[in-house]
Structures are given as C-alpha cells and as structure tokens.
Enzyme design. Structure first.
Site: not given
Length: 176
Positions: A84, A93, A96, A98
């Site tokens: 990344r 990307r 990712d 989160d």
C-alpha cells in the site's frame, strides 16, 4: 480481555482477490488477533476519486486482545507489507484496511475514529458488514444496518456480490 472488532478490506490494484486473501491471512497471524467471520466479497464502484478501477470490498470480524491503537497499527503494518502506497485520497490501492468498530467502544483521536466516520453512509461497507454483524443496532448509531441501507437505496447499484474468498487456503475465489 478480548473484544470483537470489525475491519473493512478493499483492493482495486493487482490481483484484488489475492490481496484480500493475503491481508486476512496476515491479520490472523498477528499476536492477539483471530479471524472469526468473513463476509462475501462485493465488487463496488470507486468512492470519492472515481477515475479508477472497481474495488473488491469485504468485512471481517476479529476477536482481538489488541487495543484500538494497536489494532490500527497492525492494520497499517499489513497494508505496508502488501504494498500500500498512500498518494491520492480515496485513490487506487493494493489493500485498504479500515477499523470500523471495536466492541461498543467510542474513540475520538486525530488518527483514529471509532465507529469509523461515514460508516452509516457507505453501502460498500454496510452490505458486507451485514454479512458478519451479530450485534443488532450499531454502536453510537442506535439503528440497524438495514435501517441505514434503506436510506441508501440508490447507492446499492454500485455494490454487486462478486463471490467468496476462502482465506485459509491458497485456492482461487469461488464465483457465485
């Protein structure tokens, strides 16, 4: 003490399914993290910066002994390990990750907000979260995932079920 946390994963560069699979495997290998449930994989239109390829998105539920800050740092470390590079906000990307929810905790720091900001407004997060969610109403939101999805009817057009990933073996994805 262990806590159930929910992580959103997305990829739109390279072998998207392999990127998701490797991220789940790496997270599960970390001390104090055990993957409990894995959502289906959804292909989604890009959010924010739209001049890019479609994403594969999913959500995983993990049992963790890590604090929210430690879990965030672990996620960022896995992102870096998988290539990344942060250049354009909401841009392309390889992976990712989160942190969406951490038990019923609320965290408000410069580098970390829990529940994740915008969680209740993004179908590409809510749809896979619904696959693995076992908690009724969302913490701090006092509504169910289905309630928020009902407010986002138009956004569902950009969320298409893609298949599933068996992250525990190295085989390819199973299309639905």
């Amino acid at each position: 003490m262990t806590v159930c946390a929910y992580l959103a994963l997305g990829s739109n560069l390279g072998d998207r399914a392999q990127n998701l699979r490797r991220a789940i495997q790496r997270l599960n290998e970390q001390p104090g993290i055990r993957v409990l449930r894995v959502s289906s994989v959804y292909e989604t239109d890009p959010f924010g910066y739209v001049e890019q390829d479609a994403f594969l998105n999913m959500v995983i539920a993990v049992e963790t002994e890590q604090t929210p800050d430690q879990l965030l740092e672990t996620a960022l470390s896995v992102e870096r390990e998988l290539g990344r590079v942060r250049t354009v906000r909401w841009g392309p990307r390889t992976i990712d990750i989160d942190l969406l929810l951490y038990g019923t905790s609320r965290v408000s720091q410069d580098n970390l907000m829990i529940p994740h900001p915008g969680l209740s407004e993004r179908a590409f997060v809510l749809v896979p979260l619904r696959d693995v969610w076992e908690g009724g109403v969302l913490p701090e939101h006092n509504q169910t995932i289905d309630h928020y999805l009902s407010l986002l009817v138009e956004d569902h057009k950009g969320v298409r079920e893609w298949g599933a990933i068996n992250w525990e073996i190295e085989s390819g994805p199973s299309e639905s």
